[in-house]
Design a protein around this motif. Structure first.
Motif, PDB file in Angstrom:
ATOM      1  N   GLY A 148       0.824  -1.211   0.000  1.00 13.34           N
ATOM      2  CA  GLY A 148       0.000   0.000   0.000  1.00 13.34           C
ATOM      3  C   GLY A 148       0.855   1.256   0.000  1.00 13.34           C
ATOM      4  N   LYS A 149       0.169   2.403   0.013  1.00 13.73           N
ATOM      5  CA  LYS A 149       0.890   3.680  -0.046  1.00 13.73           C
ATOM      6  C   LYS A 149       1.395   4.068   1.341  1.00 13.73           C
ATOM      7  CE  LYS A 149       0.442   8.272  -1.890  1.00 13.73           C
ATOM      8  NZ  LYS A 149      -0.294   9.403  -1.413  1.00 13.73           N
ATOM      9  N   LEU A 150       2.578   4.644   1.357  1.00 14.16           N
ATOM     10  CA  LEU A 150       3.167   5.038   2.634  1.00 14.16           C
ATOM     11  C   LEU A 150       3.428   6.546   2.605  1.00 14.16           C
ATOM     12  CD1 LEU A 150       4.292   3.728   5.272  1.00 14.16           C
ATOM     13  CD2 LEU A 150       6.512   3.722   4.170  1.00 14.16           C
ATOM     14  N   ASN A 151       2.784   7.270   3.539  1.00 14.51           N
ATOM     15  CA  ASN A 151       3.030   8.711   3.657  1.00 14.51           C
ATOM     16  C   ASN A 151       4.178   8.911   4.626  1.00 14.51           C
ATOM     17  OD1 ASN A 151       1.306  10.003   1.966  1.00 14.51           O
ATOM     18  ND2 ASN A 151      -0.363  10.144   3.455  1.00 14.51           N
ATOM     19  N   SER A 152       5.315   9.398   4.116  1.00 17.28           N
ATOM     20  CA  SER A 152       6.492   9.471   4.977  1.00 17.28           C
ATOM     21  C   SER A 152       6.832  10.911   5.332  1.00 17.28           C
ATOM     22  CB  SER A 152       7.692   8.838   4.298  1.00 17.28           C
ATOM     23  OG  SER A 152       7.338   7.591   3.803  1.00 17.28           O
ATOM     24  N   ARG A 153       7.367  11.058   6.514  1.00 13.74           N
ATOM     25  CA  ARG A 153       7.697  12.393   7.020  1.00 13.74           C
ATOM     26  C   ARG A 153       8.950  12.279   7.879  1.00 13.74           C
ATOM     27  NH1 ARG A 153       4.852  15.487  11.341  1.00 13.74           N
ATOM     28  NH2 ARG A 153       3.614  13.662  11.829  1.00 13.74           N
ATOM     29  N   ILE A 154       9.814  13.289   7.768  1.00 14.23           N
ATOM     30  CA  ILE A 154      10.998  13.342   8.632  1.00 14.23           C
ATOM     31  C   ILE A 154      10.841  14.560   9.528  1.00 14.23           C
ATOM     32  CG2 ILE A 154      13.505  13.646   8.721  1.00 14.23           C
ATOM     33  CD1 ILE A 154      13.721  12.409   5.969  1.00 14.23           C
ATOM     34  N   LEU A 155      10.969  14.374  10.820  1.00 13.84           N
ATOM     35  CA  LEU A 155      10.941  15.509  11.746  1.00 13.84           C
ATOM     36  C   LEU A 155      12.332  15.656  12.347  1.00 13.84           C
ATOM     37  CD1 LEU A 155       9.717  17.658  13.638  1.00 13.84           C
ATOM     38  CD2 LEU A 155       8.934  15.805  15.115  1.00 13.84           C
ATOM     39  N   VAL A 156      12.962  16.801  12.079  1.00 12.00           N
ATOM     40  CA  VAL A 156      14.305  17.041  12.619  1.00 12.00           C
ATOM     41  C   VAL A 156      14.185  17.930  13.848  1.00 12.00           C
ATOM     42  CG1 VAL A 156      16.621  17.873  12.096  1.00 12.00           C
ATOM     43  CG2 VAL A 156      15.203  16.976  10.256  1.00 12.00           C
ATOM     44  N   ILE A 157      14.621  17.427  15.001  1.00  9.57           N
ATOM     45  CA  ILE A 157      14.653  18.249  16.209  1.00  9.57           C
ATOM     46  C   ILE A 157      16.099  18.692  16.374  1.00  9.57           C
ATOM     47  CG2 ILE A 157      14.262  18.300  18.694  1.00  9.57           C
ATOM     48  CD1 ILE A 157      12.150  16.099  18.223  1.00  9.57           C
ATOM     49  N   LYS A 158      16.358  19.948  16.021  1.00  8.55           N
ATOM     50  CA  LYS A 158      17.742  20.393  15.878  1.00  8.55           C
ATOM     51  C   LYS A 158      18.144  21.319  17.015  1.00  8.55           C
ATOM     52  CE  LYS A 158      20.779  21.918  12.192  1.00  8.55           C
ATOM     53  NZ  LYS A 158      21.554  22.950  12.859  1.00  8.55           N
ATOM     54  N   ALA A 159      19.299  21.053  17.573  1.00  2.36           N
ATOM     55  CA  ALA A 159      19.781  21.873  18.680  1.00  2.36           C
ATOM     56  C   ALA A 159      21.013  22.669  18.260  1.00  2.36           C
ATOM     57  CB  ALA A 159      20.107  20.972  19.865  1.00  2.36           C
ATOM     58  N   ALA A 160      22.053  21.993  17.807  1.00  3.31           N
ATOM     59  CA  ALA A 160      23.329  22.649  17.489  1.00  3.31           C
ATOM     60  C   ALA A 160      23.198  23.513  16.234  1.00  3.31           C
ATOM     61  CB  ALA A 160      24.400  21.601  17.293  1.00  3.31           C
ATOM     62  N   ASP A 161      24.219  24.355  16.015  1.00  2.00           N
ATOM     63  CA  ASP A 161      24.188  25.265  14.859  1.00  2.00           C
ATOM     64  C   ASP A 161      24.451  24.517  13.555  1.00  2.00           C
ATOM     65  OD1 ASP A 161      23.649  27.289  16.534  1.00  2.00           O
ATOM     66  OD2 ASP A 161      25.685  28.108  16.588  1.00  2.00           O
ATOM     67  N   ASP A 162      24.090  25.197  12.456  1.00  5.92           N
ATOM     68  CA  ASP A 162      24.338  24.645  11.112  1.00  5.92           C
ATOM     69  C   ASP A 162      25.834  24.516  10.854  1.00  5.92           C
ATOM     70  OD1 ASP A 162      21.859  24.307  10.128  1.00  5.92           O
ATOM     71  OD2 ASP A 162      21.754  26.180   9.010  1.00  5.92           O
ATOM     72  N   PHE A 170      23.178  18.438   2.229  1.00  3.99           N
ATOM     73  CA  PHE A 170      21.824  18.903   2.506  1.00  3.99           C
ATOM     74  C   PHE A 170      21.025  19.073   1.218  1.00  3.99           C
ATOM     75  CE2 PHE A 170      19.461  20.216   6.131  1.00  3.99           C
ATOM     76  CZ  PHE A 170      20.315  20.039   7.201  1.00  3.99           C
ATOM     77  N   MET A 171      21.658  19.727   0.240  1.00  4.36           N
ATOM     78  CA  MET A 171      20.955  19.978  -1.023  1.00  4.36           C
ATOM     79  C   MET A 171      20.587  18.649  -1.696  1.00  4.36           C
ATOM     80  SD  MET A 171      20.301  23.021  -1.481  1.00  4.36           S
ATOM     81  CE  MET A 171      20.340  23.826   0.083  1.00  4.36           C
ATOM     82  N   ASN A 172      21.535  17.711  -1.695  1.00  5.59           N
ATOM     83  CA  ASN A 172      21.256  16.403  -2.308  1.00  5.59           C
ATOM     84  C   ASN A 172      20.098  15.712  -1.601  1.00  5.59           C
ATOM     85  OD1 ASN A 172      23.228  16.627  -4.220  1.00  5.59           O
ATOM     86  ND2 ASN A 172      24.805  15.705  -2.945  1.00  5.59           N
ATOM     87  N   ILE A 173      20.070  15.821  -0.266  1.00  3.78           N
ATOM     88  CA  ILE A 173      19.004  15.177   0.513  1.00  3.78           C
ATOM     89  C   ILE A 173      17.651  15.824   0.214  1.00  3.78           C
ATOM     90  CG2 ILE A 173      18.113  14.957   2.872  1.00  3.78           C
ATOM     91  CD1 ILE A 173      21.186  14.615   3.588  1.00  3.78           C
ATOM     92  N   ILE A 174      17.653  17.165   0.113  1.00  2.00           N
ATOM     93  CA  ILE A 174      16.383  17.854  -0.166  1.00  2.00           C
ATOM     94  C   ILE A 174      15.827  17.391  -1.511  1.00  2.00           C
ATOM     95  CG2 ILE A 174      15.294  20.093  -0.585  1.00  2.00           C
ATOM     96  CD1 ILE A 174      17.389  21.321   1.290  1.00  2.00           C
ATOM     97  N   PHE A 175      16.694  17.299  -2.529  1.00  2.00           N
ATOM     98  CA  PHE A 175      16.204  16.882  -3.845  1.00  2.00           C
ATOM     99  C   PHE A 175      15.733  15.422  -3.816  1.00  2.00           C
ATOM    100  CE2 PHE A 175      19.195  20.348  -5.336  1.00  2.00           C
ATOM    101  CZ  PHE A 175      18.176  21.259  -5.483  1.00  2.00           C
ATOM    102  N   ALA A 176      16.448  14.581  -3.078  1.00  2.00           N
ATOM    103  CA  ALA A 176      16.036  13.170  -2.970  1.00  2.00           C
ATOM    104  C   ALA A 176      14.679  13.080  -2.271  1.00  2.00           C
ATOM    105  CB  ALA A 176      17.088  12.379  -2.211  1.00  2.00           C
ATOM    106  N   ALA A 177      14.505  13.884  -1.203  1.00  3.04           N
ATOM    107  CA  ALA A 177      13.240  13.861  -0.457  1.00  3.04           C
ATOM    108  C   ALA A 177      12.092  14.352  -1.336  1.00  3.04           C
ATOM    109  CB  ALA A 177      13.363  14.735   0.792  1.00  3.04           C
ATOM    110  N   THR A 203       9.985  21.046   0.594  1.00  7.51           N
ATOM    111  CA  THR A 203       9.245  19.781   0.691  1.00  7.51           C
ATOM    112  C   THR A 203       7.864  19.990   1.317  1.00  7.51           C
ATOM    113  OG1 THR A 203      10.256  19.300   2.827  1.00  7.51           O
ATOM    114  CG2 THR A 203      11.350  18.386   0.901  1.00  7.51           C
ATOM    115  N   ASN A 204       7.425  21.263   1.436  1.00  9.83           N
ATOM    116  CA  ASN A 204       6.130  21.601   2.045  1.00  9.83           C
ATOM    117  C   ASN A 204       6.036  21.166   3.494  1.00  9.83           C
ATOM    118  OD1 ASN A 204       5.011  22.841  -0.210  1.00  9.83           O
ATOM    119  ND2 ASN A 204       4.480  20.854  -1.095  1.00  9.83           N
ATOM    120  N   GLY A 205       7.140  21.203   4.181  1.00 11.93           N
ATOM    121  CA  GLY A 205       7.144  20.849   5.600  1.00 11.93           C
ATOM    122  C   GLY A 205       6.948  22.078   6.466  1.00 11.93           C
TER     123      GLY A 205
END
Ligand SMILES: [Zn+2]
Ligand SMILES: [Zn+2]
Length: 303
Positions: A148-162, A170-177, A203-205
């Motif tokens: 069946g269809k799977l609705n996937s979501r990644i939630l990043v809880i970020k503390a440290a600086d970029d 990051f850019m490669n991951i965004i395009f893959a997502a 990614t409309n997040g």
């Protein structure tokens, strides 16, 4: 109501950077264990929404990513989740599935903290990009395994600086997502993250910086519990939490600082803030800009 069931998969990435949490703990501002408790309540609430909701939690350290849930086998393979969670009530009167998630997360977290890290591994930034890549692999695998269809979501809880050094990954991951239709949400505990702002926007997040750390759980439950599709029906989420301006500047590859206008390598598309005769990424040699053009007007077009 005979629609095909869409399963939900949530992958939570929890930033456990030792430097950031150490400083916050010394200042008496935040304790990682309290945040972990809130996170456990949040994932239990998410599992409670539907019996077939799937979950993974990844801890993002300064040099490694570790699965807190589901547990990994010795071979590095993820142990499959039980497809039909038992509704047995344990000795401590907890619902069986929740107790199992709670215990696994707590045990794995303790193990990670006990292991500690080498002195050389202590860094101010976490491998968020690496953890996101792991999350995408986990999603891809589950998409293949579950019917069946799977609705996937990644939630990043970020503390440290970029870390600008992670810009490329990051850019490669965004395009893959984007390609896999995976939504990336970000919950920021520290300073604003330009990279995650871009990831969420593309990614409309949902990108949300927590103004007050005491209300972490409330924010998680209010903003991040609902799936991305349902958010447009929520007045609060659709109006107040969308980032108004996203910083789309790119980081130069030489100094890792954000640039408005720069030189772009025509072979590998690396970005530089000043002209260099050899591209440091792909080692292509370029002719220096002609003297005539230099004297007439300083050129800012690609090298
Ligand atoms: Zn530069
Ligand atoms: Zn190049």
């Amino acid at each position: 109501m005979a629609e095909e069931l869409e399963r939900q998969l949530l992958v939570v990435i929890f930033d456990v950077n030792p430097v950031w949490w150490g400083i916050k703990s010394l200042q008496g501002q935040a304790q990682i264990t309290k945040y972990l408790d809130c996170l456990r309540v949040f994932v239990n609430s998410y599992l409670l929404l539907h019996f077939d909701n799937h979950l993974a939690i990844i801890a993002s350290h300064s040099t490694k990513s570790v699965f807190l849930y589901p547990p990994m086998k010795e071979t590095g393979v993820i142990e499959p989740e039980e497809t039909a969670p038992t509704d047995k009530v344990g000795n401590d009167r907890r619902y069986g599935h929740f107790a199992r998630v709670d215990n696994t997360v707590t045990d794995k977290f303790k193990e990670l903290m006990r292991e500690g890290c080498e002195e050389s591994d202590i860094r101010r930034d976490s491998v968020i990009a690496g953890s996101m890549a792991t999350a995408l692999c986990c999603i891809h695998r589950m998409q293949n395994e579950l019917p069946g269809k799977l609705n996937s979501r990644i939630l990043v809880i970020k503390a440290a600086d970029d870390a600008a050094s992670q810009y490329m990954s990051f850019m490669n991951i965004i395009f893959a997502a984007q390609k896999e239709r995976v939504v990336i949400d970000a919950c920021i505990l520290g300073h604003n993250s330009g990279l995650l702002q871009q990831a969420c926007d593309m990614t409309n997040g949902l990108y949300l910086q927590i103004p007050n750390q005491d209300v972490f759980l409330q924010y998680l439950l209010t903003a991040f519990l609902t799936e991305a599709e349902l958010r447009k029906h929520s007045i609060v989420l659709s109006q107040s939490t969308r980032p108004r301006e996203v910083d789309y500047r790119a980081a130069c590859f030489c100094h890792r600082s954000l640039v408005d206008i720069g030189f772009v390598c025509s072979v590998c598309l690396s970005i530089f803030c000043q002209f260099s005769p050899i591209c440091s990424t792909c080692e292509t040699a370029f002719k220096p800009p002609p003297m005539a053009a230099k004297t007439r007007k300083k050129r800012k077009t690609p090298a």
